[in-house]
Design a protein around this motif. Structure first.
Motif, PDB file in Angstrom:
ATOM      1  N   VAL A   4       0.852  -1.186   0.000  1.00  0.00           N
ATOM      2  CA  VAL A   4       0.000   0.000   0.000  1.00  0.00           C
ATOM      3  C   VAL A   4       0.892   1.241   0.000  1.00  0.00           C
ATOM      4  CG1 VAL A   4      -1.767   1.283   1.248  1.00  0.00           C
ATOM      5  CG2 VAL A   4      -1.847  -1.220   1.207  1.00  0.00           C
ATOM      6  N   GLY A   5       0.675   2.093  -0.985  1.00  0.00           N
ATOM      7  CA  GLY A   5       1.481   3.288  -1.149  1.00  0.00           C
ATOM      8  C   GLY A   5       2.519   3.145  -2.247  1.00  0.00           C
ATOM      9  N   VAL A   6       2.744   1.898  -2.705  1.00  0.00           N
ATOM     10  CA  VAL A   6       3.682   1.629  -3.807  1.00  0.00           C
ATOM     11  C   VAL A   6       2.913   1.006  -4.973  1.00  0.00           C
ATOM     12  CG1 VAL A   6       5.713   0.333  -4.562  1.00  0.00           C
ATOM     13  CG2 VAL A   6       5.659   1.319  -2.263  1.00  0.00           C
ATOM     14  N   ASP A   7       2.366  -0.191  -4.745  1.00  0.00           N
ATOM     15  CA  ASP A   7       1.654  -0.921  -5.798  1.00  0.00           C
ATOM     16  C   ASP A   7       0.194  -0.485  -5.929  1.00  0.00           C
ATOM     17  OD1 ASP A   7       3.942  -2.577  -6.344  1.00  0.00           O
ATOM     18  OD2 ASP A   7       3.461  -3.672  -4.508  1.00  0.00           O
ATOM     19  N   VAL A   8      -0.411  -0.081  -4.823  1.00  0.00           N
ATOM     20  CA  VAL A   8      -1.784   0.410  -4.802  1.00  0.00           C
ATOM     21  C   VAL A   8      -1.843   1.630  -3.892  1.00  0.00           C
ATOM     22  CG1 VAL A   8      -2.888  -1.813  -5.275  1.00  0.00           C
ATOM     23  CG2 VAL A   8      -2.438  -1.146  -2.926  1.00  0.00           C
ATOM     24  N   GLN A   9      -2.690   2.576  -4.260  1.00  0.00           N
ATOM     25  CA  GLN A   9      -2.858   3.770  -3.436  1.00  0.00           C
ATOM     26  C   GLN A   9      -3.816   3.461  -2.291  1.00  0.00           C
ATOM     27  OE1 GLN A   9      -0.993   6.575  -3.713  1.00  0.00           O
ATOM     28  NE2 GLN A   9       0.019   5.217  -5.159  1.00  0.00           N
ATOM     29  N   PRO A  10      -3.543   3.991  -1.103  1.00  0.00           N
ATOM     30  CA  PRO A  10      -4.437   3.734   0.025  1.00  0.00           C
ATOM     31  C   PRO A  10      -5.796   4.388  -0.185  1.00  0.00           C
ATOM     32  CG  PRO A  10      -2.777   5.369   0.621  1.00  0.00           C
ATOM     33  CD  PRO A  10      -2.422   4.873  -0.747  1.00  0.00           C
ATOM     34  N   GLU A  11      -6.842   3.668   0.195  1.00  0.00           N
ATOM     35  CA  GLU A  11      -8.210   4.175   0.085  1.00  0.00           C
ATOM     36  C   GLU A  11      -8.994   3.728   1.310  1.00  0.00           C
ATOM     37  OE1 GLU A  11     -10.025   2.645  -3.426  1.00  0.00           O
ATOM     38  OE2 GLU A  11      -8.536   3.520  -4.765  1.00  0.00           O
ATOM     39  N   GLU A  12      -9.895   4.588   1.768  1.00  0.00           N
ATOM     40  CA  GLU A  12     -10.779   4.196   2.862  1.00  0.00           C
ATOM     41  C   GLU A  12     -11.588   2.978   2.428  1.00  0.00           C
ATOM     42  OE1 GLU A  12     -13.138   7.368   4.477  1.00  0.00           O
ATOM     43  OE2 GLU A  12     -11.399   8.709   4.562  1.00  0.00           O
ATOM     44  N   GLY A  13     -11.700   2.001   3.324  1.00  0.00           N
ATOM     45  CA  GLY A  13     -12.427   0.776   3.027  1.00  0.00           C
ATOM     46  C   GLY A  13     -11.548  -0.339   2.484  1.00  0.00           C
ATOM     47  N   MET A  14     -10.303  -0.024   2.114  1.00  0.00           N
ATOM     48  CA  MET A  14      -9.391  -1.047   1.588  1.00  0.00           C
ATOM     49  C   MET A  14      -9.044  -2.041   2.692  1.00  0.00           C
ATOM     50  SD  MET A  14      -5.568  -0.595  -0.052  1.00  0.00           S
ATOM     51  CE  MET A  14      -6.145   0.054  -1.611  1.00  0.00           C
ATOM     52  N   ARG A  15      -9.045  -3.324   2.328  1.00  0.00           N
ATOM     53  CA  ARG A  15      -8.659  -4.387   3.255  1.00  0.00           C
ATOM     54  C   ARG A  15      -7.144  -4.545   3.190  1.00  0.00           C
ATOM     55  NH1 ARG A  15     -11.206  -6.034   6.984  1.00  0.00           N
ATOM     56  NH2 ARG A  15     -11.103  -8.248   6.614  1.00  0.00           N
ATOM     57  N   VAL A  16      -6.516  -4.570   4.368  1.00  0.00           N
ATOM     58  CA  VAL A  16      -5.057  -4.594   4.446  1.00  0.00           C
ATOM     59  C   VAL A  16      -4.579  -5.577   5.511  1.00  0.00           C
ATOM     60  CG1 VAL A  16      -4.774  -2.211   3.636  1.00  0.00           C
ATOM     61  CG2 VAL A  16      -5.024  -2.657   6.086  1.00  0.00           C
ATOM     62  N   ALA A  17      -3.285  -5.852   5.456  1.00  0.00           N
ATOM     63  CA  ALA A  17      -2.598  -6.640   6.477  1.00  0.00           C
ATOM     64  C   ALA A  17      -1.241  -5.990   6.699  1.00  0.00           C
ATOM     65  CB  ALA A  17      -2.429  -8.092   6.016  1.00  0.00           C
ATOM     66  N   LEU A  18      -0.604  -6.332   7.799  1.00  0.00           N
ATOM     67  CA  LEU A  18       0.742  -5.832   8.038  1.00  0.00           C
ATOM     68  C   LEU A  18       1.725  -6.598   7.166  1.00  0.00           C
ATOM     69  CD1 LEU A  18       0.566  -5.501  11.904  1.00  0.00           C
ATOM     70  CD2 LEU A  18       0.891  -3.621  10.282  1.00  0.00           C
ATOM     71  N   ARG A  19       2.680  -5.884   6.592  1.00  0.00           N
ATOM     72  CA  ARG A  19       3.692  -6.520   5.755  1.00  0.00           C
ATOM     73  C   ARG A  19       4.642  -7.353   6.618  1.00  0.00           C
ATOM     74  NH1 ARG A  19       7.249  -2.815   2.903  1.00  0.00           N
ATOM     75  NH2 ARG A  19       7.720  -4.671   1.691  1.00  0.00           N
ATOM     76  N   ALA A  20       5.129  -8.445   6.064  1.00  0.00           N
ATOM     77  CA  ALA A  20       6.108  -9.287   6.765  1.00  0.00           C
ATOM     78  C   ALA A  20       7.352  -8.481   7.110  1.00  0.00           C
ATOM     79  CB  ALA A  20       6.460 -10.501   5.907  1.00  0.00           C
ATOM     80  N   ALA A  21       7.780  -7.606   6.203  1.00  0.00           N
ATOM     81  CA  ALA A  21       8.968  -6.780   6.460  1.00  0.00           C
ATOM     82  C   ALA A  21       8.745  -5.859   7.658  1.00  0.00           C
ATOM     83  CB  ALA A  21       9.316  -5.960   5.217  1.00  0.00           C
ATOM     84  N   ALA A  22       7.547  -5.304   7.790  1.00  0.00           N
ATOM     85  CA  ALA A  22       7.233  -4.430   8.924  1.00  0.00           C
ATOM     86  C   ALA A  22       7.242  -5.223  10.225  1.00  0.00           C
ATOM     87  CB  ALA A  22       5.890  -3.746   8.709  1.00  0.00           C
ATOM     88  N   LEU A  23       6.716  -6.443  10.185  1.00  0.00           N
ATOM     89  CA  LEU A  23       6.684  -7.279  11.383  1.00  0.00           C
ATOM     90  C   LEU A  23       8.083  -7.729  11.800  1.00  0.00           C
ATOM     91  CD1 LEU A  23       3.497  -9.376  10.656  1.00  0.00           C
ATOM     92  CD2 LEU A  23       3.787  -7.604  12.408  1.00  0.00           C
ATOM     93  N   ARG A  24       8.960  -7.941  10.828  1.00  0.00           N
ATOM     94  CA  ARG A  24      10.348  -8.289  11.168  1.00  0.00           C
ATOM     95  C   ARG A  24      11.033  -7.117  11.858  1.00  0.00           C
ATOM     96  NH1 ARG A  24      10.141 -10.913   6.252  1.00  0.00           N
ATOM     97  NH2 ARG A  24      11.115  -9.189   5.140  1.00  0.00           N
ATOM     98  N   GLU A  25      10.792  -5.926  11.347  1.00  0.00           N
ATOM     99  CA  GLU A  25      11.444  -4.731  11.904  1.00  0.00           C
ATOM    100  C   GLU A  25      10.803  -4.277  13.217  1.00  0.00           C
ATOM    101  OE1 GLU A  25      12.810  -0.267  10.514  1.00  0.00           O
ATOM    102  OE2 GLU A  25      11.888  -1.604   9.048  1.00  0.00           O
TER     103      GLU A  25
END
Length: 114
Positions: A4-25
């Protein structure tokens, strides 16, 4: 993984998950989502870091925990969310079962059965 923010633009209502890279960091982020998906409830209309792109921060409410939090979707080059591409688990549509996020949009305060 669609960032989100690179491949797709963030939008209200969008379903998301935390990235594996974010969870590692930042492993403590798992406490917010409990490993499940969530829904973007707000996208910052400002360009917080001055790079000419808006939507640097998004608010998300997580399905499993009900927690709300703000997550980077481009702020200072950091991306913590990916688009959730879940799948339907309900198999019997005649049972009046509705899948949250597929059949109905999640709303704060909505009552659900797990």
């Amino acid at each position: 993984e669609m960032v989100v923010g690179v491949d797709v633009q963030p939008e209200e209502g969008m379903r998301v998950a935390l990235r594996a890279a974010a969870l590692r960091e930042f492993p403590d982020l798992i406490k917010d989502s409990a490993g499940g998906p969530g829904t973007i409830t707000w996208v910052d209309p400002e360009d917080l870091d001055g790079d000419g792109v808006t939507g640097d921060i998004c608010a998300v409410i997580w399905d499993r925990t009900g927690k709300k939090g703000d997550y980077r979707t481009g702020y200072e080059g950091t991306y913590r969310l990916c688009k959730f591409t879940g799948f339907r688990t309900a198999t019997n549509k005649d049972a009046h079962e509705q899948v949250l996020g597929l059949d109905v949009s999640p709303d704060e305060g909505m009552r659900v059965v797990l």
